[in-house]
Design a protein around this motif. Structure first.
Motif, PDB file in Angstrom:
ATOM      1  N   PRO A  64       0.825  -1.218   0.000  1.00 27.28           N
ATOM      2  CA  PRO A  64       0.000   0.000   0.000  1.00 27.28           C
ATOM      3  C   PRO A  64       0.857   1.266   0.000  1.00 27.28           C
ATOM      4  N   SER A  65       1.219   1.721  -1.174  1.00 25.02           N
ATOM      5  CA  SER A  65       2.076   2.900  -1.299  1.00 25.02           C
ATOM      6  C   SER A  65       1.277   4.190  -1.116  1.00 25.02           C
ATOM      7  N   THR A  66       1.844   5.104  -0.347  1.00 19.81           N
ATOM      8  CA  THR A  66       1.261   6.441  -0.209  1.00 19.81           C
ATOM      9  C   THR A  66       1.990   7.445  -1.099  1.00 19.81           C
ATOM     10  N   GLY A  67       2.993   6.976  -1.820  1.00 23.62           N
ATOM     11  CA  GLY A  67       3.786   7.871  -2.658  1.00 23.62           C
ATOM     12  C   GLY A  67       3.507   7.742  -4.143  1.00 23.62           C
ATOM     13  N   LEU A  68       2.515   6.935  -4.512  1.00 26.68           N
ATOM     14  CA  LEU A  68       2.210   6.720  -5.923  1.00 26.68           C
ATOM     15  C   LEU A  68       0.757   7.062  -6.216  1.00 26.68           C
ATOM     16  N   GLY A  69       0.490   7.441  -7.460  1.00 28.56           N
ATOM     17  CA  GLY A  69      -0.883   7.632  -7.905  1.00 28.56           C
ATOM     18  C   GLY A  69      -1.489   6.299  -8.284  1.00 28.56           C
ATOM     19  N   TYR A  70      -2.814   6.217  -8.184  1.00 27.18           N
ATOM     20  CA  TYR A  70      -3.529   4.984  -8.476  1.00 27.18           C
ATOM     21  C   TYR A  70      -4.536   5.221  -9.593  1.00 27.18           C
ATOM     22  N   ILE A  71      -4.869   4.124 -10.281  1.00 27.56           N
ATOM     23  CA  ILE A  71      -5.875   4.137 -11.334  1.00 27.56           C
ATOM     24  C   ILE A  71      -6.977   3.180 -10.909  1.00 27.56           C
ATOM     25  N   GLU A  72      -8.197   3.679 -10.877  1.00 23.67           N
ATOM     26  CA  GLU A  72      -9.345   2.829 -10.567  1.00 23.67           C
ATOM     27  C   GLU A  72      -9.912   2.315 -11.878  1.00 23.67           C
ATOM     28  N   LEU A  73     -10.097   0.998 -11.973  1.00 22.58           N
ATOM     29  CA  LEU A  73     -10.601   0.424 -13.207  1.00 22.58           C
ATOM     30  C   LEU A  73     -11.922  -0.292 -12.978  1.00 22.58           C
ATOM     31  N   THR A  74     -12.631  -0.530 -14.075  1.00 23.33           N
ATOM     32  CA  THR A  74     -13.899  -1.248 -13.995  1.00 23.33           C
ATOM     33  C   THR A  74     -13.625  -2.736 -13.847  1.00 23.33           C
ATOM     34  N   SER A  79     -11.288  -5.518 -25.088  1.00 28.13           N
ATOM     35  CA  SER A  79     -10.391  -6.421 -25.805  1.00 28.13           C
ATOM     36  C   SER A  79      -8.947  -6.230 -25.337  1.00 28.13           C
ATOM     37  N   LEU A  80      -8.157  -7.264 -25.511  1.00 26.58           N
ATOM     38  CA  LEU A  80      -6.731  -7.263 -25.196  1.00 26.58           C
ATOM     39  C   LEU A  80      -6.427  -6.918 -23.742  1.00 26.58           C
ATOM     40  N   ASN A  81      -7.315  -7.287 -22.841  1.00 25.24           N
ATOM     41  CA  ASN A  81      -7.099  -7.102 -21.407  1.00 25.24           C
ATOM     42  C   ASN A  81      -6.965  -5.625 -21.012  1.00 25.24           C
ATOM     43  N   CYS A  82      -7.641  -4.745 -21.722  1.00 22.85           N
ATOM     44  CA  CYS A  82      -7.663  -3.324 -21.383  1.00 22.85           C
ATOM     45  C   CYS A  82      -8.948  -3.012 -20.629  1.00 22.85           C
ATOM     46  N   TYR A  83      -8.813  -2.316 -19.521  1.00 23.46           N
ATOM     47  CA  TYR A  83      -9.957  -1.955 -18.694  1.00 23.46           C
ATOM     48  C   TYR A  83     -10.251  -0.465 -18.824  1.00 23.46           C
ATOM     49  N   PRO A  84     -11.498  -0.095 -18.963  1.00 23.08           N
ATOM     50  CA  PRO A  84     -11.821   1.333 -18.926  1.00 23.08           C
ATOM     51  C   PRO A  84     -11.423   1.921 -17.567  1.00 23.08           C
ATOM     52  N   VAL A  85     -10.907   3.120 -17.600  1.00 26.39           N
ATOM     53  CA  VAL A  85     -10.508   3.801 -16.368  1.00 26.39           C
ATOM     54  C   VAL A  85     -11.719   4.520 -15.796  1.00 26.39           C
ATOM     55  N   VAL A  86     -12.001   4.268 -14.524  1.00 22.32           N
ATOM     56  CA  VAL A  86     -13.069   4.968 -13.819  1.00 22.32           C
ATOM     57  C   VAL A  86     -12.559   6.332 -13.382  1.00 22.32           C
ATOM     58  N   TRP A 100      -7.866   0.132  -1.079  1.00 23.66           N
ATOM     59  CA  TRP A 100      -7.854   0.038  -2.530  1.00 23.66           C
ATOM     60  C   TRP A 100      -7.221  -1.266  -2.998  1.00 23.66           C
ATOM     61  N   ILE A 101      -6.109  -1.634  -2.405  1.00 26.16           N
ATOM     62  CA  ILE A 101      -5.433  -2.869  -2.802  1.00 26.16           C
ATOM     63  C   ILE A 101      -6.328  -4.077  -2.560  1.00 26.16           C
ATOM     64  N   GLN A 102      -7.046  -4.079  -1.471  1.00 24.64           N
ATOM     65  CA  GLN A 102      -7.927  -5.209  -1.143  1.00 24.64           C
ATOM     66  C   GLN A 102      -9.043  -5.398  -2.167  1.00 24.64           C
ATOM     67  N   THR A 103      -9.496  -4.331  -2.803  1.00 19.69           N
ATOM     68  CA  THR A 103     -10.583  -4.456  -3.779  1.00 19.69           C
ATOM     69  C   THR A 103     -10.137  -5.127  -5.071  1.00 19.69           C
ATOM     70  N   GLY A 104      -8.855  -5.020  -5.397  1.00 22.35           N
ATOM     71  CA  GLY A 104      -8.363  -5.558  -6.663  1.00 22.35           C
ATOM     72  C   GLY A 104      -8.722  -4.708  -7.869  1.00 22.35           C
ATOM     73  N   ARG A 105      -9.298  -3.521  -7.654  1.00 18.00           N
ATOM     74  CA  ARG A 105      -9.726  -2.639  -8.753  1.00 18.00           C
ATOM     75  C   ARG A 105      -8.805  -1.439  -8.943  1.00 18.00           C
ATOM     76  N   TYR A 106      -7.661  -1.459  -8.315  1.00 11.92           N
ATOM     77  CA  TYR A 106      -6.740  -0.324  -8.406  1.00 11.92           C
ATOM     78  C   TYR A 106      -5.359  -0.790  -8.838  1.00 11.92           C
ATOM     79  N   LEU A 107      -4.755  -0.005  -9.701  1.00  7.47           N
ATOM     80  CA  LEU A 107      -3.386  -0.241 -10.151  1.00  7.47           C
ATOM     81  C   LEU A 107      -2.577   1.012  -9.901  1.00  7.47           C
TER      82      LEU A 107
END
Length: 186
Positions: A64-74, A79-86, A100-107
């Motif tokens: 759980p990094s506090t120094g990085l930005g995160y991307i929330e995905l659907t 196609s091609l394993n691309c997720y729309p960004v929320v 966020w890490i526990q949900t599995g919806r954030y990179l």
């Protein structure tokens, strides 16, 4: 202030190849092994060629990094394993990063972007029209004997904004591809 640099590069690319795909990398990241990065980029380039979308690589968080930005995905990939960004999220506090890490919806936002050069120019036109207009006025000088003089005169006056703020956070056609390589920007 990456928006101006990326826009200028996109102008150069489309002048030589209207269907050209560009990859934008931060200069200070560590990625290993390179073969895994190469595979992720091949998939991202294929996706960029098939869509008009704006793509980026997201890294699965391993703490759980506090120094990085995160991307929330659907929850469902295109196609091609691309997720729309929320949504893009700035650096969270520790409790939020853990949730966020526990949900599995954030990179983690790697800052590695992949798109057709024309797609990012169109997005700049919609979301950063002042910058797009300045780049359009500068474009005729590119590749000419007057290029250096035009760049020296015009480039410092271009709006100073990151591509994240200028386009990515407000565009509706952004997709993230999860990347499976060890990565660090520290």
């Amino acid at each position: 202030n990456t928006a101006a640099a990326i826009g200028l590069a996109a102008k150069r690319i489309t002048a030589g190849d209207p269907d050209g795909v560009m990859i934008c990398f931060p200069s200070d990241h560590w990625i290993h092994p390179v073969a895994v990065l190469r595979k992720a980029l091949q998939n991202a380039v294929r996706s960029a060629r098939e869509t008009e979308g704006l793509g980026l690589l997201g890294v699965k968080p391993n703490f759980p990094s506090t120094g990085l930005g995160y991307i929330e995905l659907t929850g469902r990939p295109r196609s091609l394993n691309c997720y729309p960004v929320v949504r893009f999220h700035e650096k969270p506090d520790l409790n939020r990063a853990r949730r966020w890490i526990q949900t599995g919806r954030y990179l983690w936002n790697s800052g590695i972007f992949v798109w057709k050069a024309e797609s990012i120019l169109q997005a700049l036109g919609r979301h950063a029209p002042r910058l797009a207009g300045a780049l359009a006025r500068l474009a005729p000088a590119l590749g000419t004997r007057g290029e250096r003089r035009a760049l020296a005169r015009q480039y410092p006056r271009l709006p100073k904004v990151s591509i994240d703020y200028a386009v990515m956070e407000s565009a509706g056609n952004v997709a993230v591809m999860p990347a499976a390589f060890p990565w660090s920007d520290w």
